[in-house]
Enzyme design. Structure first.
Site, PDB file in Angstrom:
ATOM      1  N   SER A  10      11.487 -43.396 -24.623  1.00 25.90           N
ATOM      2  CA  SER A  10      11.675 -42.742 -23.531  1.00 25.90           C
ATOM      3  C   SER A  10      12.440 -42.876 -22.527  1.00 25.90           C
ATOM      4  O   SER A  10      12.969 -42.889 -21.258  1.00 25.90           O
ATOM      5  CB  SER A  10       9.695 -42.988 -22.716  1.00 25.90           C
ATOM      6  OG  SER A  10      10.107 -43.842 -22.306  1.00 25.90           O
ATOM      7  N   THR A  39      10.078 -44.429 -18.492  1.00 30.59           N
ATOM      8  CA  THR A  39      11.287 -45.168 -17.102  1.00 30.59           C
ATOM      9  C   THR A  39      10.429 -46.839 -17.555  1.00 30.59           C
ATOM     10  O   THR A  39       9.933 -47.126 -17.351  1.00 30.59           O
ATOM     11  CB  THR A  39      11.319 -44.436 -15.807  1.00 30.59           C
ATOM     12  OG1 THR A  39      11.127 -42.843 -15.876  1.00 30.59           O
ATOM     13  CG2 THR A  39      12.583 -44.787 -15.119  1.00 30.59           C
ATOM     14  N   THR A  64      15.830 -43.350 -17.907  1.00 29.43           N
ATOM     15  CA  THR A  64      14.997 -42.698 -18.631  1.00 29.43           C
ATOM     16  C   THR A  64      15.399 -41.430 -19.360  1.00 29.43           C
ATOM     17  O   THR A  64      16.695 -41.255 -19.382  1.00 29.43           O
ATOM     18  CB  THR A  64      13.800 -42.194 -17.781  1.00 29.43           C
ATOM     19  OG1 THR A  64      12.380 -41.521 -18.192  1.00 29.43           O
ATOM     20  CG2 THR A  64      14.710 -40.993 -16.911  1.00 29.43           C
ATOM     21  N   ARG A 113      15.404 -30.119 -16.576  1.00 29.62           N
ATOM     22  CA  ARG A 113      14.323 -30.732 -15.308  1.00 29.62           C
ATOM     23  C   ARG A 113      14.941 -32.070 -15.021  1.00 29.62           C
ATOM     24  O   ARG A 113      15.543 -32.607 -16.162  1.00 29.62           O
ATOM     25  CB  ARG A 113      13.061 -30.483 -16.356  1.00 29.62           C
ATOM     26  CG  ARG A 113      11.963 -31.331 -15.355  1.00 29.62           C
ATOM     27  CD  ARG A 113      11.843 -32.787 -15.675  1.00 29.62           C
ATOM     28  NE  ARG A 113      10.749 -33.309 -15.068  1.00 29.62           N
ATOM     29  CZ  ARG A 113      10.577 -34.879 -15.569  1.00 29.62           C
ATOM     30  NH1 ARG A 113      11.742 -36.108 -15.904  1.00 29.62           N
ATOM     31  NH2 ARG A 113       9.533 -35.115 -14.258  1.00 29.62           N
ATOM     32  N   THR A 133       7.568 -45.251 -12.052  1.00 31.22           N
ATOM     33  CA  THR A 133       7.496 -45.152 -13.479  1.00 31.22           C
ATOM     34  C   THR A 133       6.765 -44.402 -13.417  1.00 31.22           C
ATOM     35  O   THR A 133       5.297 -43.781 -12.928  1.00 31.22           O
ATOM     36  CB  THR A 133       7.083 -45.840 -14.289  1.00 31.22           C
ATOM     37  OG1 THR A 133       7.348 -45.471 -16.265  1.00 31.22           O
ATOM     38  CG2 THR A 133       6.203 -46.848 -14.317  1.00 31.22           C
ATOM     39  N   GLY A 134       6.333 -42.907 -14.421  1.00 25.26           N
ATOM     40  CA  GLY A 134       5.543 -41.899 -14.865  1.00 25.26           C
ATOM     41  C   GLY A 134       5.940 -40.894 -14.242  1.00 25.26           C
ATOM     42  O   GLY A 134       6.840 -41.028 -14.488  1.00 25.26           O
TER      43      GLY A 134
HETATM   44  N1  GLY Z   1       9.439 -40.835 -14.733  1.00 33.18           N
HETATM   45  C1  GLY Z   1      10.446 -40.038 -15.529  1.00 33.18           C
HETATM   46  C2  GLY Z   1      10.932 -38.905 -15.142  1.00 33.18           C
HETATM   47  O1  GLY Z   1       9.745 -38.184 -14.726  1.00 33.18           O
HETATM   48  O2  GLY Z   1      11.228 -37.850 -15.546  1.00 33.18           O
END
Ligand code: GLY
Length: 334
Positions: free
Chosen positions: A91, A193, A211, A221, A244-245
């Protein structure tokens, strides 16, 4: 009272969520552990570093720098670089899972004790996105560079072009393409992340995050991680936070800035993280059962906190020569 209603009431009345005990039905063990990390009257010993997820090598690298009297800014950059270079971490950095077209694209940012910040968005072919973000902060008149411009800048700095798509991430993408269903995985391999916050021996705070974003995202994106105030925010007078997330949900609530502002208003790092998660889960029609968001935070006194929507988010903390992984409290039990 149903938990959701309780969360909502806590927010509406301005009463922070009671830590540990109110959520102990979710996770007694995490609650007990959490108590050890939360606000006490005792001033915390410095330096310290915290990071999202179970990343002991990253915090160990940061700690080494902090222990030698190094700057928090150097510690967070070098700590994040450990994860960026780890191809097993899918990730972040090299080995990150690609977008739906098979391209690994990186987002990262960094913020220092003066409130300076730099970020890179949609960076390709360069492993150490966090270092480019630092260069943007320190050596350009800008805050953010994206895509080809960021990549060109990296080459100008002497960074080498690398193929970030490892065989294992390529295989995973090819498997995904069979059905091509976009359904972000909660707690993907207990990573996502990597965000890091450090306080050095001078008591100064810096933070960084890096990330490869959500696996199989649409081309182009961008998540929360390179957006200052969403993925990361530092105010050296108050504290810092990193997220994170599911980046979209963090951006919608300007999560990290929110946590720091809540600490400014007197909340502990733990209370602030809980309130920021509460903002997400208490939205009408929130789909929070299907995505994860986690925050970690530290205040100027060195008190730390962490909280997430789902179980199994954790924080790694290196302090007093101890490098430990601490399960976060959460809203929903797995
Ligand atoms: N938290 C990482 C992302 O949504 O790209």
């Amino acid at each position: 009272m149903k938990r959701r209603k309780f969360l909502k009431n806590a927010s509406l009345t301005g009463v922070g969520l009671a830590v540990g005990t109110s959520l102990s039905s979710c996770n007694e063990k995490a609650s007990e552990k959490n108590k050890a990390t939360q606000t006490t009257s005792k001033k915390a010993s410095l330096p310290l570093v915290i990071a999202t997820w179970n990343v002991p090598n990253a915090t160990a690298k940061a700690w080494e720098i902090l222990q030698q009297g190094g700057l928090a800014l150097d510690a967070v950059e070098q700590g994040c670089k450990i994860e960026e270079a780890d191809v097993k971490n899918q990730s972040v950095g090299k080995g990150g899972l690609p977008d739906r077209d098979g391209n690994v694209t990186l987002d990262a940012c960094i913020m220092d004790k003066h409130g300076n910040c730099g970020s890179v968005v949609h960076l390709q072919n360069i492993t150490h996105a966090v270092s480019i973000a630092r260069h943007v902060m320190e050596n350009t008149p800008h805050v953010m560079l994206s895509g080809k411009g960021a990549e060109k800048y990296a080459y100008e700095l002497g960074f080498k072009k690398e193929n970030l798509l490892t065989e294992s991430s390529k295989k995973a993408w090819e498997k995904w393409k069979i059905e091509s269903k976009y359904k972000p995985i909660i707690n993907i391999e207990n990573h996502d992340t990597i965000g890091m916050l450090a306080i050095d021996k001078n008591g100064d705070i810096s933070g960084a995050c890096t990330t490869s974003g959500l696996a199989y995202k649409m081309a182009g994106r961008v998540g929360d991680s390179p957006i200052i105030g969403s993925g990361l925010f530092i105010d050296n007078q108050i504290g810092g936070c990193v997220a994170t997330g599911m980046g979209e949900e963090v951006v919608k609530t300007v999560g990290s800035f929110l946590v720091v502002e809540l600490m400014r208003q007197g909340k502990s790092p733990q209370e602030a993280c809980e309130e920021a998660i509460n903002r997400i889960v208490s939205k009408p029609n929130s789909d929070y059962k299907n995505f994860q968001v986690g925050y970690i935070a530290v205040n100027k006194q060195g008190k730390t906190g962490s909280f997430a929507i789902h179980q199994w988010f954790s924080m790694t903390k290196f302090q007093d020569n101890k490098n430990e992984n601490i399960q976060s409290n959460f809203v929903i039990k797995a």
